[in-house]
Motif scaffolding. Structure first.
Motif, mmCIF file in Angstrom:
data_model
loop_
_atom_site.group_PDB
_atom_site.id
_atom_site.type_symbol
_atom_site.label_atom_id
_atom_site.label_comp_id
_atom_site.label_asym_id
_atom_site.label_seq_id
_atom_site.Cartn_x
_atom_site.Cartn_y
_atom_site.Cartn_z
ATOM 1 N N ARG A 256 0.866 -1.187 0.000
ATOM 2 C CA ARG A 256 0.000 0.000 0.000
ATOM 3 C C ARG A 256 0.900 1.233 0.000
ATOM 4 O O ARG A 256 1.494 1.591 1.016
ATOM 5 C CB ARG A 256 -0.935 0.002 1.203
ATOM 6 C CG ARG A 256 -1.985 -1.114 1.161
ATOM 7 C CD ARG A 256 -3.013 -0.983 2.272
ATOM 8 N NE ARG A 256 -3.806 0.232 2.169
ATOM 9 C CZ ARG A 256 -4.822 0.414 1.315
ATOM 10 N NH1 ARG A 256 -5.163 -0.523 0.467
ATOM 11 N NH2 ARG A 256 -5.490 1.542 1.317
ATOM 12 N N ALA B 162 1.530 5.195 -0.893
ATOM 13 C CA ALA B 162 0.996 6.538 -1.146
ATOM 14 C C ALA B 162 2.036 7.348 -1.914
ATOM 15 O O ALA B 162 3.238 7.224 -1.668
ATOM 16 C CB ALA B 162 0.660 7.230 0.170
ATOM 17 N N LEU C 71 -1.961 9.337 5.365
ATOM 18 C CA LEU C 71 -1.192 8.093 5.412
ATOM 19 C C LEU C 71 -1.785 7.128 6.440
ATOM 20 O O LEU C 71 -1.895 5.924 6.189
ATOM 21 C CB LEU C 71 0.269 8.390 5.750
ATOM 22 C CG LEU C 71 1.039 9.214 4.713
ATOM 23 C CD1 LEU C 71 2.430 9.556 5.238
ATOM 24 C CD2 LEU C 71 1.146 8.464 3.393
ATOM 25 N N ASN D 293 -5.244 5.784 5.203
ATOM 26 C CA ASN D 293 -5.146 4.849 4.072
ATOM 27 C C ASN D 293 -4.289 3.627 4.366
ATOM 28 O O ASN D 293 -4.072 2.801 3.479
ATOM 29 C CB ASN D 293 -4.591 5.582 2.842
ATOM 30 C CG ASN D 293 -5.615 6.473 2.180
ATOM 31 O OD1 ASN D 293 -6.526 5.991 1.520
ATOM 32 N ND2 ASN D 293 -5.482 7.780 2.359
ATOM 33 N N ALA E 240 -1.196 3.276 4.638
ATOM 34 C CA ALA E 240 -0.045 3.167 3.736
ATOM 35 C C ALA E 240 1.185 2.700 4.513
ATOM 36 O O ALA E 240 1.396 3.081 5.665
ATOM 37 C CB ALA E 240 0.234 4.517 3.081
#
Length: 387
Positions: free
Chosen positions: A172, A174, A218, A221, A223
């Motif tokens: 994942r 970003a 961050l 999400n 990330a």
């Protein structure tokens, strides 16, 4: 840094006198003339001045060595430098001016969007252009015989970076991105390469987010990595500082595929926060005899360790000098010679070929590493991955 305190006009004028490489006394002026190469280099803001300084150092060192060895058919090689200041229009105007001045070829440029403008004008004018350092795949809209490139295409280098991310366990990812053809192209390369392998790219629009707000995104999400697809020093430096200070993000990896941490200014701006940020660098694991000799000379010229950009500058002149010695200074003959180039550069043997999806003659490929600054010793680089 050189030129950072001058206006673009002052710097350009001053450097025309100061940085045109003087002919060596061993390069005899058979008829009072020289062989001229136009050099496009970002020497003032908003250009990346430090990259420009390294690129120019490599170009100048190679010109000096060519002249020490007798020049081109007894004529000295002369570098006619123009500051692009990261401005595509300024670069296109410089190409027009240099063509009018009678240069045999163009060299240089670091910024991809600027190099694209220069390549379009060079193609239109029938002026050979060996691009040193710009990586955008679509350097020209259509295939051209007039332009060749040393730097690896963005799609190739950034796919290697994506492989590094996956190998390090990052799924994942970003990207903090600013609007630019270059950044958009990079994000697309990452997305297209990662998606079939289970990776997700989350794009954060830095027109809408302050560096501190990036941290919340961050976390929200989930990330595991943040890539800086933004300008240097700002907002890159502020983003790094914000993320490093946020305890929620202690485990996140920050990356910079475009190479911002390569230069000393990065370490100066961020101190200990400059380390452990992987980036792409176009050097072999070990330099050969030529590369090692050039590294020593560049270090003396720059008063610091040379970046890969300095080696790109040196290799550019090495190729052009070989072509001009072998085929003369006629522009059309130079352009016709790209597929016959076989030159020992600082980072390997340089040959050009046609690569699918790329409209210029391409060295496929310069060596590629993913490296970072060592947290225990930020002036030392660690090789994390090679492609």
């Amino acid at each position: 840094m050189a030129g950072s305190g001058q206006t673009a006009t002052e710097s350009s004028h001053g450097r025309r006198q100061r940085m045109n490489t003087p002919p060596s006394p061993r390069a005899e002026r058979a008829d009072g003339s020289s062989v001229r190469i136009g050099a496009l280099v970002p020497l003032t803001r908003p250009g990346w001045v430090e990259a420009g300084r390294h690129l120019l150092a490599g170009l100048e060192l190679a010109v000096r060595e060519v002249n020490d060895a007798g020049g081109i058919a007894g004529k000295p090689l002369e570098l006619v430098v123009r500051d692009t200041a990261a401005d595509p229009q300024r670069a296109a105007a410089a190409v027009d001016e240099l063509a009018h001045l009678g240069v045999a070829a163009l060299a240089g440029e670091y910024h991809s969007v600027v190099a694209r403008a220069a390549a379009a004008r060079a193609d239109a004018l029938g002026l050979p252009f060996l691009c040193s350092s710009a990586v955008l795949d679509a350097l020209t809209e259509q295939p051209t015989e007039w332009v060749a490139r040393l730097a690896p295409a963005q799609s190739h280098g950034w796919q290697i970076y994506a492989d590094f991310l996956l190998g390090a366990g990052h799924g994942r990812i970003a990207v903090a991105a600013e609007p630019s053809v270059y950044w958009a192209s990079g994000a697309r390369v990452l997305r297209d390469h990662l998606a079939p392998r289970g990776g997700t790219v989350i794009e954060l629009d830095m027109r809408a987010l302050a560096p501190t707000a990036v941290c919340d995104e961050l976390v929200d999400n989930r990330a595991t990595a943040l890539l800086l697809l933004v300008g240097h020093p700002e907002p890159a430096v502020s983003i790094v500082k914000s993320v490093r200070r946020d305890q929620r993000l202690a485990e996140i990896m920050i990356g910079a595929p475009a190479g911002q941490p390569e230069f000393a200014e990065w370490a100066t701006s961020l101190g200990g926060d400059s380390a452990a940020i992987p980036f792409l660098r176009y050097l072999p694991e070990r330099l050969g005899p030529l590369g090692a000799r050039v590294e020593t000379a560049l270090r003396e010229r720059l008063a610091e360790a040379p970046s890969f950009v300095a080696f790109e500058g040196y290799d550019t002149i090495a190729v052009l000098a070989d072509v001009l010695r072998s085929h003369g200074t006629d522009r059309a003959r130079t352009a016709e010679s790209w597929p016959r180039v076989a030159v020992e550069g600082t980072r390997g043997r340089i040959r050009f070929s046609r690569t699918p999806g790329i409209g210029v003659w391409q060295w496929a490929w310069a060596p590629i590493q993913v490296v970072d600054r060592d947290p225990a010793e930020p002036d030392r680089f660690r090789i994390l991955h090679t492609g």
